[in-house]
Scaffold this active site. Structure first.
Site, PDB file in Angstrom:
ATOM      1  N   ARG A   1       0.829  -1.223   0.000  1.00 16.36           N
ATOM      2  CA  ARG A   1       0.000   0.000   0.000  1.00 16.36           C
ATOM      3  C   ARG A   1       0.858   1.267   0.000  1.00 16.36           C
ATOM      4  NH1 ARG A   1      -2.369  -3.279   3.740  1.00 16.36           N
ATOM      5  NH2 ARG A   1      -4.230  -4.322   2.962  1.00 16.36           N
TER       6      ARG A   1
ATOM      7  N   LYS B   1       2.637  11.835 -10.583  1.00 15.38           N
ATOM      8  CA  LYS B   1       1.688  11.031 -11.338  1.00 15.38           C
ATOM      9  C   LYS B   1       2.417   9.775 -11.789  1.00 15.38           C
ATOM     10  CE  LYS B   1       0.073  13.864 -14.534  1.00 15.38           C
ATOM     11  NZ  LYS B   1      -0.813  14.303 -15.619  1.00 15.38           N
TER      12      LYS B   1
ATOM     13  N   GLU C   1       9.772  19.371 -24.847  1.00 20.00           N
ATOM     14  CA  GLU C   1       9.207  19.730 -23.544  1.00 20.00           C
ATOM     15  C   GLU C   1       9.892  20.979 -22.995  1.00 20.00           C
ATOM     16  OE1 GLU C   1       6.528  18.521 -22.275  1.00 20.00           O
ATOM     17  OE2 GLU C   1       6.331  16.754 -23.533  1.00 20.00           O
TER      18      GLU C   1
ATOM     19  N   LYS D   1       8.162  23.305 -13.523  1.00 16.60           N
ATOM     20  CA  LYS D   1       7.254  22.173 -13.291  1.00 16.60           C
ATOM     21  C   LYS D   1       6.897  22.082 -11.809  1.00 16.60           C
ATOM     22  CE  LYS D   1       5.574  17.749 -13.967  1.00 16.60           C
ATOM     23  NZ  LYS D   1       5.404  16.598 -14.821  1.00 16.60           N
TER      24      LYS D   1
ATOM     25  N   GLU E   1      -4.185  17.451 -10.115  1.00 14.91           N
ATOM     26  CA  GLU E   1      -4.922  17.778 -11.337  1.00 14.91           C
ATOM     27  C   GLU E   1      -6.329  18.288 -11.077  1.00 14.91           C
ATOM     28  OE1 GLU E   1      -4.424  14.330 -14.042  1.00 14.91           O
ATOM     29  OE2 GLU E   1      -3.294  15.763 -15.235  1.00 14.91           O
TER      30      GLU E   1
ATOM     31  N   ARG F   1      -2.645  22.341 -13.491  1.00  9.88           N
ATOM     32  CA  ARG F   1      -1.640  21.503 -14.128  1.00  9.88           C
ATOM     33  C   ARG F   1      -1.747  21.492 -15.648  1.00  9.88           C
ATOM     34  NH1 ARG F   1       1.524  16.294 -12.389  1.00  9.88           N
ATOM     35  NH2 ARG F   1       1.289  16.340 -10.155  1.00  9.88           N
TER      36      ARG F   1
ATOM     37  N   ASN G   1       0.355  21.014 -20.420  1.00 12.44           N
ATOM     38  CA  ASN G   1      -0.057  20.444 -21.693  1.00 12.44           C
ATOM     39  C   ASN G   1       0.075  21.424 -22.843  1.00 12.44           C
ATOM     40  OD1 ASN G   1      -0.891  17.729 -21.974  1.00 12.44           O
ATOM     41  ND2 ASN G   1      -2.438  18.126 -20.423  1.00 12.44           N
TER      42      ASN G   1
ATOM     43  N   HIS H   1       0.443  20.380 -26.465  1.00 13.03           N
ATOM     44  CA  HIS H   1       0.220  18.939 -26.524  1.00 13.03           C
ATOM     45  C   HIS H   1      -1.079  18.520 -27.197  1.00 13.03           C
ATOM     46  CE1 HIS H   1       3.667  18.828 -23.931  1.00 13.03           C
ATOM     47  NE2 HIS H   1       3.616  17.528 -23.822  1.00 13.03           N
TER      48      HIS H   1
ATOM     49  N   HIS I   1      -0.628  15.402 -29.474  1.00 13.39           N
ATOM     50  CA  HIS I   1      -1.255  14.095 -29.260  1.00 13.39           C
ATOM     51  C   HIS I   1      -2.051  13.667 -30.494  1.00 13.39           C
ATOM     52  CE1 HIS I   1      -0.932  14.695 -24.635  1.00 13.39           C
ATOM     53  NE2 HIS I   1       0.133  14.090 -25.127  1.00 13.39           N
TER      54      HIS I   1
ATOM     55  N   HIS J   1       8.037  12.557 -29.932  1.00 13.12           N
ATOM     56  CA  HIS J   1       7.109  13.343 -29.123  1.00 13.12           C
ATOM     57  C   HIS J   1       7.507  14.821 -29.063  1.00 13.12           C
ATOM     58  CE1 HIS J   1       4.278  14.372 -26.011  1.00 13.12           C
ATOM     59  NE2 HIS J   1       5.252  14.793 -25.228  1.00 13.12           N
TER      60      HIS J   1
HETATM   61  N1  GLY Z   1       5.013  12.071 -13.139  1.00 10.16           N
HETATM   62  C1  GLY Z   1       4.718  13.184 -13.932  1.00 10.16           C
HETATM   63  C2  GLY Z   1       3.796  14.163 -13.321  1.00 10.16           C
HETATM   64  O1  GLY Z   1       3.355  14.003 -12.213  1.00 10.16           O
HETATM   65  O2  GLY Z   1       3.463  15.123 -13.954  1.00 10.16           O
END
Ligand code: GLY
Length: 352
Positions: free
Chosen positions: A119, A141, A183, A215, A225, A229, A233, A236, A240, A255
């Site tokens: 966990r 993330k 990026e 960042k 999010e 955040r 993008n 992007h 994408h 990319h």
């Molecule tokens: N691991 C990438 C982010 O949290 O944006």
């Protein structure tokens, strides 16, 4: 060594940037886990091992190395299960740590395994690609893909520290540089105050550190999010769509190159909507060129198909939504007109 904090209260951590910072791993791990880790599980990919970046790794505890498959294929539930089973067989306890050494695929997958195993156990990222250093390894993330879609299963799980060793970038293939530079170009437009091209003139470790700081600021303002955040993008939405569109076998767009095209597209769209002027569009082109990226749409890009794909973007609310530059800086803009999007794609040379 440049140290950049990610200010997340109890989950605060530092990103260390500089040549050779991978050698700080043992010290940082001991410090962050207050010496309680008795072993570690290093997760990596074959290319990192082949480049020799594991040979002189000092973890500070006994450790096992697990190599996950190459490429995006490693981001699967099957690999997470294998990792967790390996952790268990090797006796990794809840006070121990996972160390991800690699690019975004490794940090996403190992991070999610760390979030799930017992966990949640601590993990540290040693980012070995430019893209991971300026983006993927920071922010918490984590997750993997399903056959039904990318990043569909995951968790918010912050690393205990991130090490961005710029020395390691020496063995990076050209394509990976392109990915990272796309990026990086994005970050030139995300700071407070008017954007400029000063990022281009910095030495590499300062470039990485500035991107990391930008960042970190965005993540600190919106860890999960909830709103904010999405500026990450920038560029992007079209990127994408370009990646999803098949160009008769020419679909192999790196990319970062796709993001570069997406940034110029976003600038042209913002100008068409009266949000920015010609000079600001020129700055987008200058930054992209400065990072050796091109702004040309791939031959055969079908504007109608691209608009369809962009309408399916996760930011969209049954409309066309973009992150666009403007008087207040880069922000989310809903309800952009289809005709304006099509006209901008045509302006960039798309035709059918
Ligand atoms: N691991 C990438 C982010 O949290 O944006």
């Amino acid at each position: 060594v440049i140290s950049v904090p990610v200010e997340l209260g109890p989950r605060r951590y530092e990103v260390l940037v500089g040549p050779g910072v991978r050698h700080e791993l043992g010290r940082v791990l001991a410090e962050r886990l207050a010496g309680r880790a008795e072993r570690a599980a290093v997760v990596t990919q074959a290319a990192v091992e082949a480049a020799g970046w594991l040979a002189d790794l000092d973890v500070g505890t006994p450790y096992d190395v697990t190599v996950v498959p190459d490429g995006e294929q490693a981001k699967s539930m099957a690999v997470v299960e294998q990792l967790c089973r390996t952790f268990a067989r090797n006796g990794l306890g809840r006070r121990d740590a996972v160390v991800a050494v690699g690019g975004g695929v490794v940090t996403d997958t190992a991070g999610f395994a760390a979030a799930s195993y017992h966990r949640g156990v601590a993990y540290l990222n040693v980012a070995t690609t430019l893209l991971a250093q300026v983006d993927a390894a920071i922010g918490g993330k984590t997750g993997v893909d399903l056959p039904e879609g990318k990043n569909l299963v995951g968790a918010f799980w912050q690393p205990a520290a991130v090490l961005c060793d710029t020395e390691v970038l020496a063995t990076l293939p050209a394509r990976e540089w392109t990915c990272g530079r796309g990026e990086m170009a994005k970050y030139a437009f995300l700071g407070q105050g008017p954007p400029d091209a000063s990022l281009l003139a910095l030495p590499l470790d300062e470039q990485v550190a500035r991107c990391v700081a930008l960042k970190a600021q965005v993540v600190a303002g919106d860890e999960r999010e909830g709103g904010g955040r999405e500026v990450l993008n920038y560029g992007h939405t079209l990127a994408h769509a370009l990646e999803a569109a098949a160009f008769d076998g020419r679909g192999d767009l790196p990319h970062g190159q796709a993001v570069a095209i997406g940034l110029v597209f976003a600038a042209l769209l913002a100008r068409r909507l009266g949000r920015i002027d010609d000079e600001r569009v020129a700055l987008h082109r200058r930054v992209i060129g400065g990072f050796d990226l091109m702004a040309a749409l791939p031959a055969g890009a079908d504007p109608e198909a691209l608009v369809e794909l962009m309408a399916r973007d996760k930011k969209a609310r049954h409309d066309l939504t973009f992150v666009l530059d403007g008087p207040a800086g880069v922000e989310l803009v809903h309800g952009v007109g289809r005709a304006d999007v099509l006209a901008t794609l045509t302006e960039m040379g798309a035709w059918r």
